[in-house]
Design a protein around this motif. Structure first.
Motif, PDB file in Angstrom:
ATOM      1  N   LEU A 151      62.730   2.721  18.350  1.00  0.00           N
ATOM      2  CA  LEU A 151      61.933   1.544  18.014  1.00  0.00           C
ATOM      3  C   LEU A 151      62.657   0.258  18.399  1.00  0.00           C
ATOM      4  N   ALA A 152      63.955   0.203  18.144  1.00  0.00           N
ATOM      5  CA  ALA A 152      64.718  -1.003  18.491  1.00  0.00           C
ATOM      6  C   ALA A 152      64.712  -1.251  19.997  1.00  0.00           C
ATOM      7  N   ARG A 153      64.713  -0.171  20.751  1.00  0.00           N
ATOM      8  CA  ARG A 153      64.762  -0.274  22.206  1.00  0.00           C
ATOM      9  C   ARG A 153      63.381  -0.538  22.816  1.00  0.00           C
ATOM     10  N   ASN A 154      62.375   0.113  22.310  1.00  0.00           N
ATOM     11  CA  ASN A 154      61.041   0.070  22.928  1.00  0.00           C
ATOM     12  C   ASN A 154      60.036  -0.805  22.189  1.00  0.00           C
ATOM     13  N   ALA A 155      60.294  -1.116  20.938  1.00  0.00           N
ATOM     14  CA  ALA A 155      59.402  -1.985  20.166  1.00  0.00           C
ATOM     15  C   ALA A 155      60.239  -2.960  19.352  1.00  0.00           C
ATOM     16  N   PRO A 156      60.978  -3.833  20.019  1.00  0.00           N
ATOM     17  CA  PRO A 156      61.902  -4.734  19.301  1.00  0.00           C
ATOM     18  C   PRO A 156      61.194  -5.640  18.305  1.00  0.00           C
ATOM     19  N   ALA A 157      59.981  -6.067  18.604  1.00  0.00           N
ATOM     20  CA  ALA A 157      59.258  -6.936  17.670  1.00  0.00           C
ATOM     21  C   ALA A 157      58.951  -6.192  16.376  1.00  0.00           C
ATOM     22  N   PHE A 158      58.615  -4.918  16.481  1.00  0.00           N
ATOM     23  CA  PHE A 158      58.362  -4.113  15.290  1.00  0.00           C
ATOM     24  C   PHE A 158      59.644  -3.945  14.481  1.00  0.00           C
ATOM     25  N   SER A 159      60.741  -3.651  15.159  1.00  0.00           N
ATOM     26  CA  SER A 159      62.011  -3.458  14.462  1.00  0.00           C
ATOM     27  C   SER A 159      62.459  -4.724  13.747  1.00  0.00           C
ATOM     28  N   LYS A 160      62.216  -5.862  14.365  1.00  0.00           N
ATOM     29  CA  LYS A 160      62.647  -7.131  13.780  1.00  0.00           C
ATOM     30  C   LYS A 160      61.819  -7.498  12.562  1.00  0.00           C
ATOM     31  N   SER A 161      60.501  -7.273  12.624  1.00  0.00           N
ATOM     32  CA  SER A 161      59.623  -7.635  11.511  1.00  0.00           C
ATOM     33  C   SER A 161      58.482  -6.635  11.406  1.00  0.00           C
ATOM     34  N   PRO A 162      58.721  -5.492  10.738  1.00  0.00           N
ATOM     35  CA  PRO A 162      57.657  -4.484  10.618  1.00  0.00           C
ATOM     36  C   PRO A 162      56.373  -5.029  10.001  1.00  0.00           C
ATOM     37  N   ILE A 163      56.487  -5.872   8.965  1.00  0.00           N
ATOM     38  CA  ILE A 163      55.284  -6.358   8.290  1.00  0.00           C
ATOM     39  C   ILE A 163      54.421  -7.196   9.228  1.00  0.00           C
ATOM     40  N   ALA A 164      55.062  -8.027  10.028  1.00  0.00           N
ATOM     41  CA  ALA A 164      54.302  -8.858  10.972  1.00  0.00           C
ATOM     42  C   ALA A 164      53.590  -7.987  12.000  1.00  0.00           C
ATOM     43  N   ASN A 165      54.256  -6.916  12.430  1.00  0.00           N
ATOM     44  CA  ASN A 165      53.645  -6.050  13.436  1.00  0.00           C
ATOM     45  C   ASN A 165      52.478  -5.265  12.860  1.00  0.00           C
ATOM     46  N   PHE A 166      52.602  -4.806  11.621  1.00  0.00           N
ATOM     47  CA  PHE A 166      51.485  -4.101  10.986  1.00  0.00           C
ATOM     48  C   PHE A 166      50.281  -5.035  10.830  1.00  0.00           C
ATOM     49  N   ILE A 167      50.510  -6.251  10.394  1.00  0.00           N
ATOM     50  CA  ILE A 167      49.416  -7.214  10.246  1.00  0.00           C
ATOM     51  C   ILE A 167      48.797  -7.513  11.603  1.00  0.00           C
ATOM     52  N   LYS A 168      49.623  -7.592  12.620  1.00  0.00           N
ATOM     53  CA  LYS A 168      49.149  -7.820  13.984  1.00  0.00           C
ATOM     54  C   LYS A 168      48.190  -6.713  14.429  1.00  0.00           C
ATOM     55  N   ARG A 169      48.414  -5.520  13.944  1.00  0.00           N
ATOM     56  CA  ARG A 169      47.577  -4.379  14.313  1.00  0.00           C
ATOM     57  C   ARG A 169      46.299  -4.290  13.487  1.00  0.00           C
ATOM     58  N   GLY A 170      46.111  -5.212  12.542  1.00  0.00           N
ATOM     59  CA  GLY A 170      44.895  -5.220  11.749  1.00  0.00           C
ATOM     60  C   GLY A 170      45.057  -4.663  10.356  1.00  0.00           C
ATOM     61  N   PHE A 171      46.300  -4.355   9.933  1.00  0.00           N
ATOM     62  CA  PHE A 171      46.520  -3.851   8.585  1.00  0.00           C
ATOM     63  C   PHE A 171      46.332  -4.963   7.553  1.00  0.00           C
ATOM     64  N   ALA A 172      45.824  -4.586   6.393  1.00  0.00           N
ATOM     65  CA  ALA A 172      45.736  -5.527   5.284  1.00  0.00           C
ATOM     66  C   ALA A 172      47.148  -5.901   4.843  1.00  0.00           C
ATOM     67  N   PRO A 173      47.365  -7.150   4.411  1.00  0.00           N
ATOM     68  CA  PRO A 173      48.719  -7.584   4.056  1.00  0.00           C
ATOM     69  C   PRO A 173      49.411  -6.709   3.019  1.00  0.00           C
ATOM     70  N   ASP A 174      48.679  -6.270   1.975  1.00  0.00           N
ATOM     71  CA  ASP A 174      49.333  -5.450   0.950  1.00  0.00           C
ATOM     72  C   ASP A 174      49.740  -4.084   1.487  1.00  0.00           C
ATOM     73  N   VAL A 175      48.916  -3.503   2.381  1.00  0.00           N
ATOM     74  CA  VAL A 175      49.265  -2.225   3.009  1.00  0.00           C
ATOM     75  C   VAL A 175      50.459  -2.425   3.946  1.00  0.00           C
ATOM     76  N   ALA A 176      50.423  -3.505   4.710  1.00  0.00           N
ATOM     77  CA  ALA A 176      51.533  -3.807   5.616  1.00  0.00           C
ATOM     78  C   ALA A 176      52.841  -3.977   4.849  1.00  0.00           C
ATOM     79  N   GLN A 177      52.760  -4.605   3.681  1.00  0.00           N
ATOM     80  CA  GLN A 177      53.964  -4.828   2.859  1.00  0.00           C
ATOM     81  C   GLN A 177      54.572  -3.505   2.413  1.00  0.00           C
ATOM     82  N   LEU A 178      53.738  -2.582   1.938  1.00  0.00           N
ATOM     83  CA  LEU A 178      54.229  -1.281   1.477  1.00  0.00           C
ATOM     84  C   LEU A 178      54.900  -0.503   2.602  1.00  0.00           C
TER      85      LEU A 178
END
Length: 614
Positions: free
Chosen positions: A569-596
């Motif tokens: 993940l760090a190598r191929n999805a650095p944005a996800f590794s840096k901020s998982p919650i932001a990436n989940f929200i970017k994909r359309g996840f609800a904020p509370d689900v993204a937080q968990l």
């Protein structure tokens, strides 16, 4: 004994009946259905039934080009099947019991008939109160009900059909058709009926680097429905089953449906040009009918798929849903994760490697399948460039623009090096273009849903998803995408249930949807079931599969696999590794689900970091 007098109806009553039909819920949303019906009714009233042929319907009623060939293009036959079923739905309404007459289109004919009734009241008054008639009522014309009896019906199937098919209308059939029509709404029309994508086949231009046109960019499928054991049980109407098969196939707009033949024997001189041939045989066994299906690859005759379906005489005839049975029957064959695309992937991959992507006519489809199988930058770039080439070459296929929209959307979601300043905006434009080219395409609405979801437009996303499902309720990928979104919003049980439904239709599942099933089970606190899914995942396939593997490996104490997943993940999805919650929200996840989910990922990352320090 004097011959019985042929029943007659007044032209005014027919025109009023037509006006009421066109204003109905079933027809108001489809200009093409309305044009088809208006054309054949008007020609019949004008005593020009001889002019009602597949070619004139296509050109004069449906706006097809003058080079339309009804011998090789099944578009009018498919449209007629749809019109026949929609009329059946309309005529089956309780209110029609008191209507002065019904407009009926019998199987095997394009010429309508008008069946007079004896209504207790005049239902046309309210139904057509805003309709302006141009008929001179004082001199209204009387029309024979059996119009032009000496003119043979237009043949929509092999000539043997008339000898084999029963045209009786069993009582269970109309409710089944009503369910079918309400579910699918305004069906997509194969080969561009009801959309713009095939009205004109794009011609190669100077900028087009391929020799392929829209006419042959999609796999072509033809079908033969064999009825060797006629007569069949009275409750089994082979003509209606045949129509349901054609319409079911037409809903999958990733293909070109090259026409159907219904016959007692296999056609020896089949001139239809297709890549795949679907052969269906109905065998009578006492009062049951067993249907056998197999798919042949036309290039070498290889059988690549078989199935069967048993039709039993229902205890309650109205419970029978023939369209539903055919939908389940063919979903594993035609869905994008199904048999045909799997065969294309296997048989065309070597040809792509030898000739180069884009030079094989299915090269872009195979490139896209390779990318979906493993979401790497190299495979994404190859697929995107291939589809961009088709668009620049003038493609008017809705499916081409839909595929390119998905690739630009993934460029945004997977943080691939951008080829444009705003890949999400380009994805939105491509999705809109796909919808403009084919307003009744389930795939176009599915792509609209994907874009709206990522943009956070929840109501628009839901509307697009439900529209896609109404147009094709048996496309496993549409069901799966909607299910994944429900899971990302925290609607876990409903999402999980729909994923299981998609699996049941397809007998398989994409890697991306497997990740969403893992997430649902994880959030439902069902770790054992979640780990069983993760155990079969390839972490290289996508960001979410790597995330799933990392979470499962951490829970199992598998430090080696956990480290591999986190480093991937760090190598191929650095944005996800840096901020998982932001990436989940970017994909359309609800904020509370993204937080968990983010909290779970951060725990895994910290564990790997601590292990590295030690």
């Amino acid at each position: 004994m004097a011959a019985a007098k042929t029943p007659t109806v007044k032209r005014r009553d027919v025109e009023r009946a037509l006006a009421a039909v066109l204003k109905s819920e079933q027809f108001a949303s489809s200009a093409q259905l309305s044009d088809f019906l208006s054309f054949i009714v008007t020609k019949t009233l004008d005593k020009k039934s001889a002019e009602i042929k597949a070619y004139t319907i296509a050109v004069d009623a449906l706006g097809r080009d003058e080079d339309f060939d009804p011998q090789t293009n099944a578009a009018v036959r498919v449209a007629a099947g749809r019109l026949r079923q929609t009329l059946a739905l309309y005529n089956a309404q309780d209110a029609m019991a008191s209507a002065p007459l019904k407009i009926v289109l019998a199987p095997g004919s394009y010429v309508p008939t008008f069946e007079p009734q004896t209504p207790a009241i005049d239902p046309w008054t309210s139904a057509v109160e805003s309709y302006v008639f141009d008929t001179d009522i004082a001199n209204e014309e009387v029309v024979d009900v059996a119009v032009d009896k000496n003119i043979p019906p237009s043949k929509t199937h092999d000539t043997a059909q008339s000898e084999v098919l029963s045209h009786k209308k069993p009582s269970w059939l109309f409710p089944a058709l009503a369910v079918f029509s309400l579910v699918i709404g305004s069906l997509l029309w194969i080969n561009g009926l009801g959309n713009k994508e095939d009205k004109k086949v794009s011609k190669p231009t100077a900028s087009n680097k391929t020799s392929f046109t829209d006419a042959n960019l999609r796999p072509r499928i033809t079908s033969t429905f064999l009825l060797p054991d006629a007569p069949y049980p009275e409750w089994y109407n082979a003509g209606e089953v045949s129509d349901a098969i054609e319409v079911t196939m037409a809903r999958f707009d990733d293909f070109q449906f090259s026409g159907a033949i219904t016959s007692a024997t296999f056609p020896l001189n089949d001139q239809r040009n297709a890549d795949y041939h679907l052969l269906i045989t109905a065998r009578r066994r006492a009062e049951t009918v067993r249907m056998f299906g197999k798919l042949l690859r036309e290039s070498d005759g290889t059988v690549i798929w078989t199935t069967e379906q048993l039709f039993l005489k229902p205890a309650v005839l109205s419970d029978r849903n023939v369209p539903g049975l055919t939908g389940v029957f063919f979903s594993p064959l035609l869905s994008p994760d199904g048999v045909v695309f799997s065969d294309l992937f296997k048989t065309n991959a070597r040809e792509n490697k030898q000739t180069g992507i884009g030079k094989n006519k299915f090269g872009c489809i195979v490139a896209g399948l390779k990318y979906l199988d493993e979401k790497t930058l190299a495979k994404h770039t190859a697929a995107r460039k291939c589809y961009e080439q088709l668009v620049k070459g003038g493609s008017h296929l809705s499916s081409v623009h839909a595929s390119l929209s998905v690739l630009y959307l993934d460029e945004y979601l997977e943080d691939f090096p951008p080829t444009t300043s705003d890949p999400l905006e380009i994805a939105d434009k491509m999705a809109l273009k796909a919808l403009q080219l084919s307003p009744q395409s389930a795939r176009a609405h599915q792509v609209q849903f994907k874009v709206h979801k990522v943009r956070g437009h929840h109501q628009s996303a839901k509307d697009a998803a439900l529209k896609a499902l109404s147009l094709n309720p048996y496309d496993a990928t549409i069901i799966g995408d909607y299910a994944a979104w429900l899971i990302s919003l925290g609607e876990l049980e409903e999402g999980k249930s729909l994923l299981l439904k998609a699996e049941g239709l397809l007998d398989a599942q994409s890697a991306q949807l497997e990740a969403y099933k893992f997430i649902a089970l994880e959030l439902l606190n069902q770790p054992k079931q979640a780990d069983e899914i993760a155990a079969h995942m390839n972490l290289n396939r996508s960001t979410l599969t790597a995330f799933s593997v990392a979470i499962s490996a951490h829970r199992a104490g598998n430090s080696r696999l956990r480290k591999r997943a986190v480093e991937h993940l760090a190598r191929n999805a650095p944005a996800f590794s840096k901020s998982p919650i932001a990436n989940f929200i970017k994909r359309g996840f609800a904020p509370d689900v993204a937080q968990l989910l983010s909290e779970k990922m951060i725990i895994v990352q910290k564990s790997v970091a601590a292990a590295n320090q030690n």
